[in-house]
Write a protein that holds these residues in place. Structure first.
Motif, PDB file in Angstrom:
ATOM      1  N   GLU A 119     104.144  62.282  -6.249  1.00 46.90           N
ATOM      2  CA  GLU A 119     103.416  62.122  -5.001  1.00 46.90           C
ATOM      3  C   GLU A 119     102.297  61.107  -5.165  1.00 46.90           C
ATOM      4  OE1 GLU A 119     104.159  63.399  -2.085  1.00 46.90           O
ATOM      5  OE2 GLU A 119     105.901  64.431  -2.943  1.00 46.90           O
ATOM      6  N   PRO A 120     102.252  60.074  -4.337  1.00 46.33           N
ATOM      7  CA  PRO A 120     101.172  59.084  -4.425  1.00 46.33           C
ATOM      8  C   PRO A 120      99.804  59.716  -4.231  1.00 46.33           C
ATOM      9  CG  PRO A 120     102.957  58.291  -3.021  1.00 46.33           C
ATOM     10  CD  PRO A 120     103.240  59.735  -3.298  1.00 46.33           C
ATOM     11  N   HIS A 121      98.815  59.203  -4.933  1.00 45.26           N
ATOM     12  CA  HIS A 121      97.453  59.700  -4.807  1.00 45.26           C
ATOM     13  C   HIS A 121      96.762  59.143  -3.566  1.00 45.26           C
ATOM     14  CE1 HIS A 121      96.972  60.717  -9.378  1.00 45.26           C
ATOM     15  NE2 HIS A 121      98.068  61.216  -8.848  1.00 45.26           N
ATOM     16  N   GLY A 122      97.345  58.108  -2.998  1.00 45.86           N
ATOM     17  CA  GLY A 122      96.704  57.469  -1.860  1.00 45.86           C
ATOM     18  C   GLY A 122      97.680  56.660  -1.053  1.00 45.86           C
ATOM     19  N   GLU A 123      97.291  55.424  -0.705  1.00 40.49           N
ATOM     20  CA  GLU A 123      98.066  54.634   0.241  1.00 40.49           C
ATOM     21  C   GLU A 123      99.183  53.810  -0.374  1.00 40.49           C
ATOM     22  OE1 GLU A 123      95.490  50.661   1.022  1.00 40.49           O
ATOM     23  OE2 GLU A 123      94.413  52.527   1.472  1.00 40.49           O
ATOM     24  N   PHE A 124      99.253  53.730  -1.706  1.00 44.72           N
ATOM     25  CA  PHE A 124     100.271  52.912  -2.351  1.00 44.72           C
ATOM     26  C   PHE A 124     101.380  53.777  -2.957  1.00 44.72           C
ATOM     27  CE2 PHE A 124      96.338  50.273  -3.091  1.00 44.72           C
ATOM     28  CZ  PHE A 124      96.654  49.282  -2.177  1.00 44.72           C
ATOM     29  N   HIS A 125     102.611  53.291  -2.851  1.00 43.14           N
ATOM     30  CA  HIS A 125     103.714  53.997  -3.508  1.00 43.14           C
ATOM     31  C   HIS A 125     104.673  53.039  -4.213  1.00 43.14           C
ATOM     32  CE1 HIS A 125     106.701  52.818  -0.452  1.00 43.14           C
ATOM     33  NE2 HIS A 125     105.776  53.071   0.446  1.00 43.14           N
ATOM     34  N   SER A 126     104.436  51.727  -4.097  1.00 41.99           N
ATOM     35  CA  SER A 126     105.342  50.769  -4.734  1.00 41.99           C
ATOM     36  C   SER A 126     104.567  49.553  -5.220  1.00 41.99           C
ATOM     37  CB  SER A 126     106.429  50.321  -3.751  1.00 41.99           C
ATOM     38  OG  SER A 126     105.890  49.420  -2.785  1.00 41.99           O
ATOM     39  N   SER A 127     105.157  48.872  -6.192  1.00 38.87           N
ATOM     40  CA  SER A 127     104.528  47.650  -6.708  1.00 38.87           C
ATOM     41  C   SER A 127     104.477  46.561  -5.638  1.00 38.87           C
ATOM     42  CB  SER A 127     105.296  47.148  -7.936  1.00 38.87           C
ATOM     43  OG  SER A 127     106.640  46.845  -7.609  1.00 38.87           O
ATOM     44  N   MET A 128     105.433  46.581  -4.718  1.00 41.63           N
ATOM     45  CA  MET A 128     105.447  45.568  -3.668  1.00 41.63           C
ATOM     46  C   MET A 128     104.198  45.663  -2.798  1.00 41.63           C
ATOM     47  SD  MET A 128     109.512  45.550  -2.635  1.00 41.63           S
ATOM     48  CE  MET A 128     109.637  47.337  -2.527  1.00 41.63           C
ATOM     49  N   GLN A 129     103.741  46.863  -2.535  1.00 40.09           N
ATOM     50  CA  GLN A 129     102.518  47.030  -1.750  1.00 40.09           C
ATOM     51  C   GLN A 129     101.306  46.460  -2.481  1.00 40.09           C
ATOM     52  OE1 GLN A 129     103.057  51.342  -1.282  1.00 40.09           O
ATOM     53  NE2 GLN A 129     102.910  51.030   0.928  1.00 40.09           N
ATOM     54  N   LEU A 130     101.279  46.630  -3.802  1.00 39.31           N
ATOM     55  CA  LEU A 130     100.172  46.050  -4.570  1.00 39.31           C
ATOM     56  C   LEU A 130     100.178  44.536  -4.446  1.00 39.31           C
ATOM     57  CD1 LEU A 130     100.296  48.136  -7.899  1.00 39.31           C
ATOM     58  CD2 LEU A 130      98.934  48.573  -5.847  1.00 39.31           C
ATOM     59  N   MET A 131     101.357  43.928  -4.539  1.00 38.91           N
ATOM     60  CA  MET A 131     101.458  42.479  -4.427  1.00 38.91           C
ATOM     61  C   MET A 131     101.065  41.995  -3.037  1.00 38.91           C
ATOM     62  SD  MET A 131     104.848  41.473  -6.658  1.00 38.91           S
ATOM     63  CE  MET A 131     105.811  42.948  -6.513  1.00 38.91           C
TER      64      MET A 131
END
Length: 308
Positions: A119-131
């Motif tokens: 379960e994600p700790h916040g708003e991100f769940h994938s590396s693509m979102q970080l990029m």
């Protein structure tokens, strides 16, 4: 004493083949803050320029990660910390991590991955979102690596297929074409060369040209490797370890990656355009034993100044 041993082995002729020596040149290795603490002097084990990844396990304080990065950077090693999307709470946290790594350790490269928590700790769940945040580009990161899975990933494709993984790789391929940062796939480890070769060739045929840094498990006790392999979702190649476990004569001997590295090195030598470019070691049996194995098999050469 360790430094003397390293210098002695550099002078002695390594036991690896010329193909293996070429394949291991410029290898990278992964550490964690708690495993790095056990090494008195990384310069006695790793060639100058060796890229060191720092794995970020859920629960590890960011200050411990940054302190490890600073120590390695001060010793002259390029540092690539993990940024696991699912344990990064929000964009402000991501920006803070980037600023800390840059300000305290001069970091300008990162491995972006989803992370191992369910379960994600916040708003991100994938590396693509970080990029997509653009924060790495804004900070001037010169290199971004993303995860590769030669045997699939059931977190991404629960049905055991590869459709979602392939879609993600196409997205990352497109991203690599519009960023100034150099990109590569750093993969999960596996234990059979033939399926890895097939996977890499399939990617190339699908137009995925990101260089591959193939994950290799370093020397370790068989029980340790099986435990990690199951926990990390290693697929069909786990049978290599299971078969070995059934051989009483080999049960108590530590596993070494000689067979898989030899086969991959030979294939690379015979096919120079093969898209596996470097080896990335997971030192599951200890950093020292992994580094010493690499030295003994020709992997002590200085890492290349250029390339992926």
């Amino acid at each position: 004493m360790a430094l003397l041993n390293f210098r002695k082995r550099e002078i002695e002729r390594p036991s690896g083949t010329p193909e293996m020596e070429a394949f291991l040149a410029g290898y990278s290795i992964e550490v964690m803050p708690r495993t790095a603490e056990k090494i008195a002097d990384f310069r006695a084990l790793l060639a100058p320029g060796t890229r060191v990844y720092i794995a970020h396990i859920d629960g590890t304080p960011i200050q411990d990660m940054v302190a490890t990065a600073r120590r390695l950077a001060e010793d002259g090693f390029p540092v690539m910390p993990h940024f696991p999307a699912r344990i990064i709470k929000d964009q402000a946290t991501l920006a803070d991590w980037i600023a800390r790594y840059q300000g305290e350790a001069g970091v300008d490269q990162a491995l972006l991955l989803a992370g191992g928590v369910a379960e994600p700790h916040g708003e991100f769940h994938s590396s693509m979102q970080l990029m997509e945040t653009g924060l790495f580009d804004k900070a001037g990161f010169t290199r971004l690596h993303v995860a590769g899975h030669p045997e699939g990933n059931r977190d991404i494709d629960p049905d055991g297929g590869a459709r979602n993984v392939e879609d993600a790789l196409r997205w990352k391929q497109a991203f690599s074409e519009r960023t100034d940062a150099k990109m590569a796939l750093a993969t999960q480890f596996a234990f059979e060369a033939e399926p890895i070769i097939q996977w890499a060739n399939d990617l190339a045929e699908a137009g995925i040209t990101l260089p591959i840094h193939i994950g290799i498990a370093g020397p370790a006790k068989l029980q340790t490797l099986i435990k990690f392999a199951i926990a990390c979702g290693v697929g069909p190649s786990l049978r290599v370890l299971q078969k070995r476990a059934m051989d009483v004569s080999k049960l108590l001997l530590p596993y070494e990656p000689t067979d898989i590295v030899t086969k991959l090195a030979a294939h690379k030598a015979a096919n120079p355009d093969f898209n596996i470019e470097q080896v990335h070691f997971f030192p599951l049996g200890g950093i020292s034993s992994n580094a010493n194995w690499a030295i003994e098999h020709g992997g002590a050469a200085t890492a290349p100044a250029t390339g992926h």
